[in-house]
Design a protein around this motif. Sequence first.
Motif, mmCIF file in Angstrom:
data_model
loop_
_atom_site.group_PDB
_atom_site.id
_atom_site.type_symbol
_atom_site.label_atom_id
_atom_site.label_comp_id
_atom_site.label_asym_id
_atom_site.label_seq_id
_atom_site.Cartn_x
_atom_site.Cartn_y
_atom_site.Cartn_z
ATOM 1 N N VAL A 53 -90.738 -40.544 -111.961
ATOM 2 C CA VAL A 53 -91.232 -41.711 -112.681
ATOM 3 C C VAL A 53 -90.083 -42.277 -113.507
ATOM 4 N N ARG A 54 -89.813 -43.584 -113.371
ATOM 5 C CA ARG A 54 -88.682 -44.202 -114.049
ATOM 6 C C ARG A 54 -89.172 -45.358 -114.918
ATOM 7 N N PRO A 71 -98.095 -51.071 -114.555
ATOM 8 C CA PRO A 71 -97.938 -51.048 -116.014
ATOM 9 C C PRO A 71 -98.156 -49.654 -116.569
ATOM 10 N N SER A 72 -97.304 -49.249 -117.513
ATOM 11 C CA SER A 72 -97.435 -47.909 -118.070
ATOM 12 C C SER A 72 -98.608 -47.794 -119.005
ATOM 13 N N GLY A 73 -99.082 -48.903 -119.520
ATOM 14 C CA GLY A 73 -100.187 -48.851 -120.463
ATOM 15 C C GLY A 73 -101.545 -48.985 -119.828
ATOM 16 N N SER A 74 -101.673 -48.717 -118.541
ATOM 17 C CA SER A 74 -102.958 -48.836 -117.872
ATOM 18 C C SER A 74 -103.909 -47.775 -118.346
ATOM 19 N N PRO A 96 -99.545 -44.157 -115.070
ATOM 20 C CA PRO A 96 -98.884 -43.226 -114.168
ATOM 21 C C PRO A 96 -98.008 -42.208 -114.876
ATOM 22 N N LEU A 97 -97.872 -42.301 -116.183
ATOM 23 C CA LEU A 97 -97.022 -41.345 -116.886
ATOM 24 C C LEU A 97 -97.606 -39.942 -116.770
ATOM 25 N N PRO A 98 -96.800 -38.954 -116.422
ATOM 26 C CA PRO A 98 -97.315 -37.592 -116.257
ATOM 27 C C PRO A 98 -97.566 -36.938 -117.602
ATOM 28 N N PRO A 99 -98.446 -35.960 -117.675
ATOM 29 C CA PRO A 99 -98.652 -35.233 -118.927
ATOM 30 C C PRO A 99 -97.433 -34.392 -119.283
ATOM 31 N N VAL A 100 -97.266 -34.161 -120.584
ATOM 32 C CA VAL A 100 -96.116 -33.409 -121.102
ATOM 33 C C VAL A 100 -96.644 -32.301 -122.000
ATOM 34 N N THR A 101 -96.071 -31.114 -121.882
ATOM 35 C CA THR A 101 -96.516 -30.004 -122.723
ATOM 36 C C THR A 101 -96.071 -30.239 -124.167
ATOM 37 N N PRO A 102 -96.800 -29.683 -125.120
ATOM 38 C CA PRO A 102 -96.514 -29.965 -126.537
ATOM 39 C C PRO A 102 -95.097 -29.631 -126.960
ATOM 40 N N GLU A 103 -94.544 -28.495 -126.489
ATOM 41 C CA GLU A 103 -93.226 -28.091 -126.972
ATOM 42 C C GLU A 103 -92.124 -29.042 -126.520
ATOM 43 N N THR A 159 -97.028 -35.884 -109.531
ATOM 44 C CA THR A 159 -96.995 -37.342 -109.498
ATOM 45 C C THR A 159 -95.782 -37.870 -108.743
ATOM 46 N N SER A 160 -94.864 -36.995 -108.347
ATOM 47 C CA SER A 160 -93.707 -37.454 -107.601
ATOM 48 C C SER A 160 -94.092 -37.694 -106.157
ATOM 49 N N THR A 161 -93.298 -38.496 -105.460
ATOM 50 C CA THR A 161 -93.554 -38.809 -104.069
ATOM 51 C C THR A 161 -92.391 -38.360 -103.229
ATOM 52 N N THR A 162 -92.523 -38.475 -101.939
ATOM 53 C CA THR A 162 -91.434 -38.092 -101.041
ATOM 54 C C THR A 162 -90.320 -39.115 -101.115
ATOM 55 N N PRO A 163 -89.060 -38.727 -100.746
ATOM 56 C CA PRO A 163 -87.956 -39.675 -100.850
ATOM 57 C C PRO A 163 -88.149 -40.914 -99.994
ATOM 58 N N GLU A 164 -88.903 -40.784 -98.907
ATOM 59 C CA GLU A 164 -89.077 -41.925 -98.017
ATOM 60 C C GLU A 164 -90.112 -42.909 -98.531
ATOM 61 N N ALA A 165 -90.898 -42.489 -99.526
ATOM 62 C CA ALA A 165 -91.975 -43.359 -100.000
ATOM 63 C C ALA A 165 -91.401 -44.563 -100.729
ATOM 64 N N ALA A 166 -92.026 -45.713 -100.513
ATOM 65 C CA ALA A 166 -91.580 -46.925 -101.191
ATOM 66 C C ALA A 166 -91.949 -46.870 -102.651
ATOM 67 N N PRO A 167 -91.057 -47.329 -103.533
ATOM 68 C CA PRO A 167 -91.381 -47.312 -104.958
ATOM 69 C C PRO A 167 -92.577 -48.198 -105.255
ATOM 70 N N GLU A 168 -93.339 -47.802 -106.242
ATOM 71 C CA GLU A 168 -94.504 -48.559 -106.677
ATOM 72 C C GLU A 168 -94.397 -48.792 -108.169
ATOM 73 N N THR A 169 -94.532 -50.053 -108.596
ATOM 74 C CA THR A 169 -94.412 -50.392 -110.006
ATOM 75 C C THR A 169 -95.762 -50.788 -110.552
#
Length: 648
Positions: free
Chosen positions: A68-69, A17-20, A25-32, A5-15
């Motif tokens: 993702v910030r 809603p996190s609750g879409s 856009p929030l990435p998946p996280v492993t259980p541990e 889900t990360s982009t290249t450093p030159e890519a413009a940031p995109e904002t």
Amino acid sequence: MNPSTSTTPEAAPETVPSGSPGGGPLPPVTPEVVAAAVESLTSRLRKKLDAAIEQYAALPVTTGGEGVRIACGEDAVVTLSPGPSGVIADGDQASCSCLLAPRCLHRAAVLSACPIGDALPGEASGDSSDAEPAPPGPDGAQTAAEPESNGTGDGAEGADEATGPTTAQVAAATGLWAAAAAVLSAGVPAAGAVPQAELLRAAHTARLAGLPGAEAAALRVVRGLRAARARHDGHRLADLVSALRELLLTAGRLAGADPDPALVGTVRRNYQPGGSLKVYGAFREPVISATGYGGVVTHVVAEDGRWYSVADVKPGGSARARGAATAPVAIGPAMLNHSQLSRAGLLIAGATVSPDGRLGAGKGVRATPVSGMPWTEGPMAALFARPLADAAGARLSGHAWSESDTAEQAREPVGCDLVIVGAAGDHVLARAVLPDSGGDARGHGPLIRLVPASHHPELAHVDNLRRLASRPGLLVRVVGRVEPDRVATLLPLAAGPVPGTEATLRLPPEWQGHADLGYDRLQGAHLPPQDACPPPPDGDEVDPVAGAPLWRVRRLVELAVSGGRRAVAESARNGESYAQLRNAGFRAAADLVTGLAAEADRRSRDVFGRLTDTGPDRYAWAWVAAATHLAATERAMIHASWQPGEAL
């Protein structure tokens, strides 16, 4: 592999809603990783965690070169930096700028708001193209890499059929049981982030011990709890009940050192050499997952009747599902798209095949297009020659207590000839035409319910079923899947004309004998005139499961999950009677729910008369017994509904 889900450093940031929908856009996280973040919090911060998750899930998310910030405050910015897999698999990939980091509420809440991802495979595929994810299931979980019998995970010693589970597996199962029993006792309202984290930690321990089946069930429970607490539109309480039942029964039996090897489950395995194959296209199936994946799966059948599939599923949702319908097939230099493959064939040399029948697209695979085979010849003709009752019975042969086993058995398509009776609510009623009956369906086959495989407005399933329902008496040949949780219900995926009759579909020549119901749209010109269709057979719809007093059992079993032990105990104090169950012959069910209600309200006292907490074990076993008996009874009634001559 899942794209990052990360982009290249030159890519413009995109904002955004996190609750879409679909987890945003929030990435998946492993259980541990989630479990470790929650466990690092102080008891004071844990009490604030659920409120923080709800608050931060509504904040805007910025994607850029760093990952993702999420800005949780003036001095608190959480940054998620997933690796090439797109999954947060290490705690160092999640950071916060506040002074309490990494043991801060911001970081733990954001990680808890992320979708739960499956653990990364222990070994990479030798063929990068074959590492592409399979079509996600309804809950968004990947279903691609599938089983290797009695395998082990991450180097753990596997269970032996003669000796039963190992000491490590028994210990892991005991921990899973304790965490799952606590969730059941609490119920959905009280099963917040902290109980979920305890279940995720136990799931990770189960994976390390080589219990992939129990781990998968635990992850389904956590996903179901999150959907229930967030009131997602796609959440079904019955699915959460099923997942929790399977988890408790599996963990409880393993904790008791039950030697049944089926309890261990299966681990992921890469594609294996399949030699030379000649396959013929049968139909296309669109895929739109809850986590933003979309694409197409084209199902093909070999000359010996075995089913295979060619998948093209990637991030993109419904737009990609539409586009992939005519996308090129990535198997060798065949130069076919998925629409063409569904009506043509392939001669494949050096094939690679996953255990669930997915065909790989490795560098050594060579494929040559060949002419297709109509549904009236070869393996497809044999599919329709098999009595529907036999085919449905085979698809319902999985263990009623195991959601994963049930889904595995029901995955393979069935074929049948049907005569349309008419519409009934959101589904279509039809009656099965028995083979060699000459098209006369009266009094022969069972009444079948045709339910859309997907209700997505951008797919054609719903409109096509409405079109079929508009012509009572129409004879149609259908390929679909058995719905294991509903009486005599098919999910139709493709349809074609029944040979030797005028009262059937009249499809365009370019469709080559069948319509893919998710993509091809039936029109009025594709139907015969009304006067060409004979009067349909009787179709009085009766549901023996819904009509039986088993609803009393189901209500209490579901109340235990949705409301917790206190809600069940309250129902017992209200004097709930199960005499109707006994009068209808369901004596075992009446005994089990009576015992469950009594156990929920049990209050033990010490020698001084003070109330003591005996723990949730006895209550959890009482619930498992009632839930398992209910599932087995309903499955038997569903199985009977497919038999010819059965009164529905």
